[in-house]
Design an enzyme around this catalytic site. Sequence first.
Site, PDB file in Angstrom:
ATOM      1  N   ASP A   2       0.843  -1.190   0.000  1.00 33.14           N
ATOM      2  CA  ASP A   2       0.000   0.000   0.000  1.00 33.14           C
ATOM      3  C   ASP A   2       0.888   1.254   0.000  1.00 33.14           C
ATOM      4  O   ASP A   2       1.740   1.387  -0.866  1.00 33.14           O
ATOM      5  CB  ASP A   2      -0.963  -0.058   1.201  1.00 33.14           C
ATOM      6  CG  ASP A   2      -2.021   1.013   1.193  1.00 33.14           C
ATOM      7  OD1 ASP A   2      -3.001   0.891   0.443  1.00 33.14           O
ATOM      8  OD2 ASP A   2      -1.865   2.000   1.944  1.00 33.14           O
ATOM      9  N   TYR A  44     -12.170   8.006  -1.661  1.00 34.24           N
ATOM     10  CA  TYR A  44     -11.568   8.316  -0.364  1.00 34.24           C
ATOM     11  C   TYR A  44     -10.355   9.229  -0.467  1.00 34.24           C
ATOM     12  O   TYR A  44     -10.153  10.122   0.367  1.00 34.24           O
ATOM     13  CB  TYR A  44     -11.237   7.033   0.405  1.00 34.24           C
ATOM     14  CG  TYR A  44      -9.987   6.302  -0.045  1.00 34.24           C
ATOM     15  CD1 TYR A  44      -8.840   6.319   0.733  1.00 34.24           C
ATOM     16  CD2 TYR A  44      -9.951   5.572  -1.231  1.00 34.24           C
ATOM     17  CE1 TYR A  44      -7.692   5.647   0.340  1.00 34.24           C
ATOM     18  CE2 TYR A  44      -8.818   4.905  -1.633  1.00 34.24           C
ATOM     19  CZ  TYR A  44      -7.690   4.940  -0.847  1.00 34.24           C
ATOM     20  OH  TYR A  44      -6.554   4.284  -1.243  1.00 34.24           O
ATOM     21  N   TYR A  73      -1.730  11.471   1.764  1.00 33.38           N
ATOM     22  CA  TYR A  73      -2.608  11.681   0.610  1.00 33.38           C
ATOM     23  C   TYR A  73      -2.637  13.154   0.209  1.00 33.38           C
ATOM     24  O   TYR A  73      -2.751  13.481  -0.972  1.00 33.38           O
ATOM     25  CB  TYR A  73      -4.023  11.198   0.939  1.00 33.38           C
ATOM     26  CG  TYR A  73      -4.108   9.715   1.184  1.00 33.38           C
ATOM     27  CD1 TYR A  73      -4.286   8.829   0.132  1.00 33.38           C
ATOM     28  CD2 TYR A  73      -4.010   9.187   2.476  1.00 33.38           C
ATOM     29  CE1 TYR A  73      -4.370   7.462   0.351  1.00 33.38           C
ATOM     30  CE2 TYR A  73      -4.083   7.822   2.702  1.00 33.38           C
ATOM     31  CZ  TYR A  73      -4.259   6.962   1.640  1.00 33.38           C
ATOM     32  OH  TYR A  73      -4.329   5.607   1.860  1.00 33.38           O
ATOM     33  N   HIS A  98      -7.095  -6.779  -0.589  1.00 35.21           N
ATOM     34  CA  HIS A  98      -6.043  -5.769  -0.452  1.00 35.21           C
ATOM     35  C   HIS A  98      -5.013  -6.121   0.619  1.00 35.21           C
ATOM     36  O   HIS A  98      -3.810  -5.961   0.408  1.00 35.21           O
ATOM     37  CB  HIS A  98      -6.677  -4.415  -0.125  1.00 35.21           C
ATOM     38  CG  HIS A  98      -5.692  -3.300  -0.038  1.00 35.21           C
ATOM     39  ND1 HIS A  98      -4.924  -2.887  -1.109  1.00 35.21           N
ATOM     40  CD2 HIS A  98      -5.329  -2.506   1.013  1.00 35.21           C
ATOM     41  CE1 HIS A  98      -4.146  -1.872  -0.732  1.00 35.21           C
ATOM     42  NE2 HIS A  98      -4.368  -1.634   0.540  1.00 35.21           N
TER      43      HIS A  98
END
Length: 329
Positions: free
Chosen positions: A117, A166, A243, A308
């Site tokens: 990730d 998201y 992010y 995931h």
Amino acid sequence: MDLSFDHSFVKVNGITMHIAEKNPSVAENCAFGGVLNRPVILFLHGFPELWYTWRHQMVTLSSLGYRTIAPDLRGYGDTDSPESVEAYTSLHVVGDLIGLIDAVVGEKEKVFVVGHDWGAIIAWHLCLLRPDRVKALVNMSVVFDPWNPKRKPISTYRSFYGDDYYICRFQEYGEIEEEFAKVGTERALLELLTYRKPGPVLLPKGKSYDVPVLLPSWLTDYDVKYYVSKYQKNGFTGPVNYYRNMDRTWELMGSLSGAQVKVPVKFIIGDQDLTYHIPGTKKYIEEGRFKSHVPLLDEVVVMKGVGHFLHEERPDEISKHINDYFLTF
């Protein structure tokens, strides 16, 4: 399974970083020719995880003679969380990792790296910027995304999935933190940690969190409580700031246009992973463009029926994949 780990703190790149470590036994050290000869694996976690997500691999691989090290990345868990939003670019985090390798392994030393990730994204950037410090990489879930002047990250994701995606929802400072505070830390984490759909994570404003969440077989109450204890203490802002820096990192990495990852790589992804279903990803892998950007890509493994969090869902298989690959070096 022995789930005891050694914990310590290291000053790196202007912050204090927490690391967990699992070492071989005395007998296992002897098998590798002594403490100084044991190979080191650096594990890099994703969101919304912590070092703890690698507990299974650390136990298994340390029993095979590896020295295993897993930090809480900048902004996560017991590692410092700088206040400035701008302090969470990939360049900052790669700087942390070089400082960590210098401090706990040795200056100029190389390590094996495993990422998942966000940890995979950071691992790609570590290999781009400092390939001299990486022996080989096992990366999971996120393919290498070469710098593209026409594809700024946030606008690209918005074009794929809209404003409710998201990553797009995370852009406004404080907004998602307030929402998660209202629903509670545990409920917010469960929404993310148990996600196992191939489609995108959508978090529309006003989303209902009333539907009960059933824990998958690979996530226990104890695991959830550990994550909750750390996120209740430090909040979501540090992790979410990664992010918020995706476009900033893109701007800073422009000088690497056309650069290849020149480190040996094995890549693993689940066929039910949402990242595998990002538009264009399957073609990128299957048509050879992935290999053209990562010329030392030795193998791509697509695990059937796996989501995931593949290293949690299939811990033994992932540990075997890692060991089998690193034994070739």
